[in-house]
Design a protein around this motif. Structure first.
Motif, short mmCIF file in Angstrom:
data_model
loop_
_atom_site.label_atom_id
_atom_site.label_comp_id
_atom_site.label_asym_id
_atom_site.label_seq_id
_atom_site.Cartn_x
_atom_site.Cartn_y
_atom_site.Cartn_z
N GLY A 1 -62.65 23.31 59.65
CA GLY A 1 -62.17 24.56 60.25
C GLY A 1 -61.08 25.28 60.07
N MET A 2 -60.83 26.48 60.62
CA MET A 2 -59.43 27.22 60.49
C MET A 2 -58.92 26.85 61.99
N ALA A 3 -57.51 26.22 61.73
CA ALA A 3 -56.86 26.09 62.97
C ALA A 3 -55.62 26.79 63.11
N GLU A 4 -55.02 27.31 64.25
CA GLU A 4 -53.68 27.94 64.28
C GLU A 4 -52.86 26.88 63.75
N GLY A 5 -51.79 27.19 62.99
CA GLY A 5 -50.64 26.38 62.74
C GLY A 5 -49.70 26.17 63.98
N GLY A 6 -49.07 25.04 63.98
CA GLY A 6 -48.34 24.47 65.03
C GLY A 6 -49.13 23.71 66.20
N THR A 7 -50.26 23.50 65.91
CA THR A 7 -51.02 22.70 66.89
C THR A 7 -50.91 21.21 66.69
N ALA A 8 -51.61 20.46 67.55
CA ALA A 8 -51.54 19.06 67.52
C ALA A 8 -51.89 18.57 66.29
N THR A 9 -52.50 19.32 65.22
CA THR A 9 -52.94 18.80 63.99
C THR A 9 -51.70 18.60 62.99
N GLU A 10 -50.56 19.26 63.54
CA GLU A 10 -49.29 19.04 62.78
C GLU A 10 -48.14 18.57 63.75
N PRO A 11 -48.27 16.91 63.75
CA PRO A 11 -47.62 16.67 65.01
C PRO A 11 -46.08 16.63 64.87
N GLU A 12 -45.52 16.57 63.29
CA GLU A 12 -44.24 16.61 63.37
C GLU A 12 -43.53 17.77 63.86
N LYS A 13 -44.14 18.83 64.05
CA LYS A 13 -43.55 19.99 64.51
C LYS A 13 -43.80 20.29 65.95
N THR A 14 -44.09 19.25 66.75
CA THR A 14 -44.49 19.31 67.93
C THR A 14 -43.94 18.22 68.80
N GLU A 15 -43.67 18.11 70.11
CA GLU A 15 -43.16 17.23 70.99
C GLU A 15 -44.34 16.03 70.80
N GLN A 16 -43.70 14.70 70.53
CA GLN A 16 -44.65 13.52 70.45
C GLN A 16 -44.41 12.75 71.60
N THR A 17 -45.40 11.81 72.01
CA THR A 17 -45.45 11.13 73.11
C THR A 17 -44.87 9.61 72.51
N ALA A 18 -43.80 9.07 73.15
CA ALA A 18 -43.44 7.70 72.84
C ALA A 18 -43.01 6.79 74.07
N VAL A 19 -43.12 5.54 73.96
CA VAL A 19 -42.76 4.62 75.03
C VAL A 19 -41.41 3.80 74.70
N LEU A 20 -40.53 3.65 75.60
CA LEU A 20 -39.45 2.92 75.16
C LEU A 20 -39.39 1.73 76.03
N LEU A 21 -39.47 0.56 75.30
CA LEU A 21 -39.36 -0.82 76.16
C LEU A 21 -37.90 -1.43 76.03
N GLU A 22 -37.59 -2.04 77.10
CA GLU A 22 -36.12 -2.37 77.21
C GLU A 22 -36.01 -3.67 78.14
N THR A 23 -35.36 -4.52 77.45
CA THR A 23 -34.83 -5.77 78.38
C THR A 23 -33.53 -6.19 78.27
N ASN A 24 -32.84 -6.63 79.19
CA ASN A 24 -31.45 -7.36 79.06
C ASN A 24 -31.73 -8.88 78.72
N VAL A 25 -31.08 -9.55 77.79
CA VAL A 25 -31.16 -10.89 77.39
C VAL A 25 -29.67 -11.26 77.54
N ASP A 26 -29.38 -12.54 78.08
CA ASP A 26 -28.01 -13.20 77.91
C ASP A 26 -27.94 -14.79 77.71
N ASP A 27 -29.37 -15.20 77.11
CA ASP A 27 -29.20 -16.57 76.83
C ASP A 27 -30.06 -16.88 75.83
N LEU A 28 -30.12 -15.95 74.77
CA LEU A 28 -30.61 -16.17 73.39
C LEU A 28 -29.63 -16.50 72.31
#
Length: 403
Positions: A230-257
């Protein structure tokens, strides 16, 4: 407005199922056959017939070989056949890279067996031609059912999802969805090459619906792939690179590796689908030198990558935070340095090129073969990109394939 296609793979996906759905949605069989003939030399014929799957009408696309004993092909062989078929090339590149990772060999040396047979080439080229014939410019898809149990292969019994399917599914939302193999490598490679987002059915004015049938009529669910166009308006979630995406940041401190382990750990996280992974030197209690490991990833991969961090490091705990990010549109083009193909990543926005950079692994491999400094090969690759019109600040005038 953009013409958008959404793929419903909630019952699984295979190349012939997606081709059937696109033909059922209205793609011209003649146009698809012509595109396949241009690659196969007229050695296969595509036929369609209506069938019933789980009580639903669906279109079954069947590829009839017109040549006896079609040869197995490597990725290099197939790339030569495809020539300028960028979309189809991107699909087979994904297949080659996934099979290469599974078997521990270079992508170019992969023998495709069933994947390299004429019917699979017809499925891939046919789906690409069908999307073009329908005028589709953007594609997204929902979660994919992969199946469960085991499947017989030329290597013996394998668990479902098969190894190549699991590689291709990284970063996508998946479920078991039923018994047996519900997603094939070709089907999943097509979806990943075409679809720019994993999302529920987006808002659009629906024009066409196509239903493609799998080979078996399974108990418990309809063995079909659906395509909604079908026809969708530009700038919707079908074009994710032009909108804000969700992400998760995993972090840990390691001093004995042992610090010699970090390069392999970072490479492993990136291989499993992390968007980025990095280390920051820090000083912890009692003046101990240490590192903060940071891993940015799609939400669907957070649990998998967290388990890998626990497995590969000595950490006892991992922090996680949700983030939003905005990324430039990007794609890939090929340039030639000497007689060798080098992949170039191109970032752009609103039709203007903002970044051009050759893939360093290609540059380093070519430098080793030519016994030349990497910096000189990199300069040659940038010059080849310039000759191809890939210039920062210029309008984007070449077709880019997805990653």
């Amino acid at each position: 407005m953009t013409r958008h296609a959404w793929i419903d793979a909630s019952a699984g996906i295979a190349g012939d199922m997606l081709l059937g759905a696109l033909l059922d949605a209205g793609a011209s069989l003649g146009a698809v056959q012509s595109a396949v003939d241009a690659v196969s030399g007229g050695t296969v014929r595509i036929r369609t017939r209506e069938v019933t799957r789980g009580g639903l009408r669906a279109l079954k696309a069947e590829v009839e070989p017109l040549a006896d004993d079609p040869p197995h092909r490597t990725w290099h062989d197939i790339r030569g056949l495809l020539k300028n078929a960028d979309k189809a090339t991107a699909v087979f590149r994904r297949l080659a890279e996934a099979e290469g990772r599974v078997h521990g060999i270079e992508a170019g040396d992969v023998h495709f067996h069933e994947v390299g047979a004429l019917d699979a080439i017809a499925d891939v080229v046919g789906c690409c031609a069908a999307l073009d014939d329908l005028g589709v410019t953007t594609v997204s898809a929902g979660p994919v059912a992969l199946g469960s149990g085991t499947v017989r292969s030329r290597h013996g019994r394998l668990p479902v999802p098969a190894p190549a399917v699991a590689e291709l599914a990284k970063g996508w939302q998946v479920s078991a969805g039923g018994d047996g193999e519900l997603a094939t490598p070709t089907g999943l490679a097509l979806l990943r090459a075409f679809a720019r987002a994993c999302e529920p059915l987006p808002s659009m004015t629906l024009d066409l619906v196509g239903v493609g049938a799998g080979a078996r009529d399974l108990a418990g669910h309809a063995n079909v792939v659906r395509v909604l166009v079908g026809m969708a308006e530009g700038g919707t979630a079908t074009e994710p690179e032009k909108t804000e995406q969700t992400a998760v940041l995993l972090e840990t401190n390691v001093d004995d590796l042992d610090p010699r382990l970090w390069p392999g750990i970072l490479a492993g996280l990136l291989h499993r689908g992390a968007s980025d992974a990095w280390l920051v030197p820090i000083v912890m209690k009692k003046g101990r030198p240490a590192h903060t490991l940071s891993v940015l990833c799609p939400p669907a991969l957070a649990d998998t990558l967290r388990e890998q961090i626990f497995r590969d490091t000595s950490t006892l705990g991992i922090r996680h935070s949700p983030y939003g990010k905005v990324a430039l549109d990007r794609g890939f083009a090929d340039v030639t340095v000497g007689d060798t193909r080098v992949v170039v990543k191109v970032a752009h926005r609103d039709g203007v090129i903002l970044q051009v950079m050759p893939e360093f692994e290609d540059v380093a491999a070519l430098a080793r073969r030519q016994d030349r400094p990497e910096r000189l090969v990199l300069q040659d690759a940038l010059a080849a990109a310039l000759d191809a019109g890939l210039v920062v600040g210029a309008e984007l005038a070449v077709h880019l394939r997805p990653s």
